[in-house]
Design a protein around this motif. Sequence first.
Motif: not given
Length: 443
Positions: A191-209, A352-358
């Motif tokens: 089943r699909p899961q949610r991405y989790e933060p990777v230490p040291g990475m700026n994933h952005g302010d959005g919800e994990p996809p 790896f995942w990122f939300t937001g242009r910056d």
Amino acid sequence: MDAGNCPVCGKPLPARAGRTGRGSVYCSAACRQKAYRERRQPQGLTVQGLIDDIGRQAGRLVPQPADALYSTVTELSESVAQLRRVARTVRDTTQDTGNSAAPGDSVTATPVTQLTETDFAALTEQYRREIQVHCYRMTGSYDEAEDLVQETFLRAWRARDGFQGRASARTWLYRIATNTSLDLLRRTARRPQRYEPVPGMNHGDGEPPARITWLQPYPDDEMPLTGEHEQPESAAVSRETLELVLLAAIQHLPPRQRAALVLRDALGLTAAETAEALETSVASVNSALQRARPTLREHLPRERSDWRATVPTEGQQAVLDRYMAAVGRLDFDAMAALLTEDATLTMPPNPFWFTGRDAIVDFVRVSLDPASPMFFGHWRSLPTRANGQLAAANYVRRPGTGVFRAQVLDVLRFDADGHGDRIAEITSFEPHLFPAFGLPLRL
């Protein structure tokens, strides 16, 4: 048909204007493609017919302008690949049963139960592409879909004596393919899961996809052929139901709900046909659909509520061109200008995942900035199509080397709220599927 007229539409062929070499066979690229599709139509497919077609195509191979030569060679390679698949199916079924295959003739006039291995292979080849698309919808994985097609045809060969002829061979194969896919889904129970933060990475302010590690792209060139002059039997050949965002949403459904939704809404079967394929009741099918459709809508982007997808526009093609040029120049400002403010980037199966242009630009800057100690190299891109969407095949030349090697396939989704001229989502895939897209692994 007069030799000076197009064999498709009957219009006069373009004037030679003093040119030497082989003359035009068709009056336009559209007529060439129409003739190509008609030769690929499934009705009356025979092994001998394929061999004869290959001979005719090989006989047309002569030095000619690049576009014409490429088109002729492409037609020839497709026919050879089709015959190879027929031969492989014959080999596999022969090994499975211990029988030897006899030469086959047309498969359309012989009951399935009376077909030789060669005849049966030709029959299944007619439906290979749409059966593979069906398995892909069920699993979201191109690799698994290829394996499931082979398993479907083997199961069909073993079960041919039980085919009663009440339904068409096509419907019979879809039923087997559906149950073969369901068996895989039951075994994997994923089943699909949610991405989790990777230490040291700026994933952005959005919800994990949602993280769907098995999701893979599907080459447009492998989709069933359709055209304005053709009448597809159902929505099964529609590219609209293969868009990545829809495939990802389908993966959230339990297996039987997924099967009911795909059979009814994508394939276009009736409730009774769907119930027969799933060996259940019409009431159970309707109940599964009542649960599946709201779940599907929950996992689609907010501006989407159904299967409808849009055909890429000229403006979006221009954005793809600018995107590839910006990557080649390592121009971060140009990249940023092409993204929506809330754009997302995911990289299945990687974490790896990122939300937001910056956040996206910050991520790529680390490896694309020549001043960075983690500079990865220089890039080149080729345009392609996946799941009916525009995509870029990206190659990298590492410092100190002279070869660009396949690195990542970016499939783009454009914003629907605006004018569709900015990139709202990038799904980046690993390069092992480049050959399936007709792309080289090195430039």
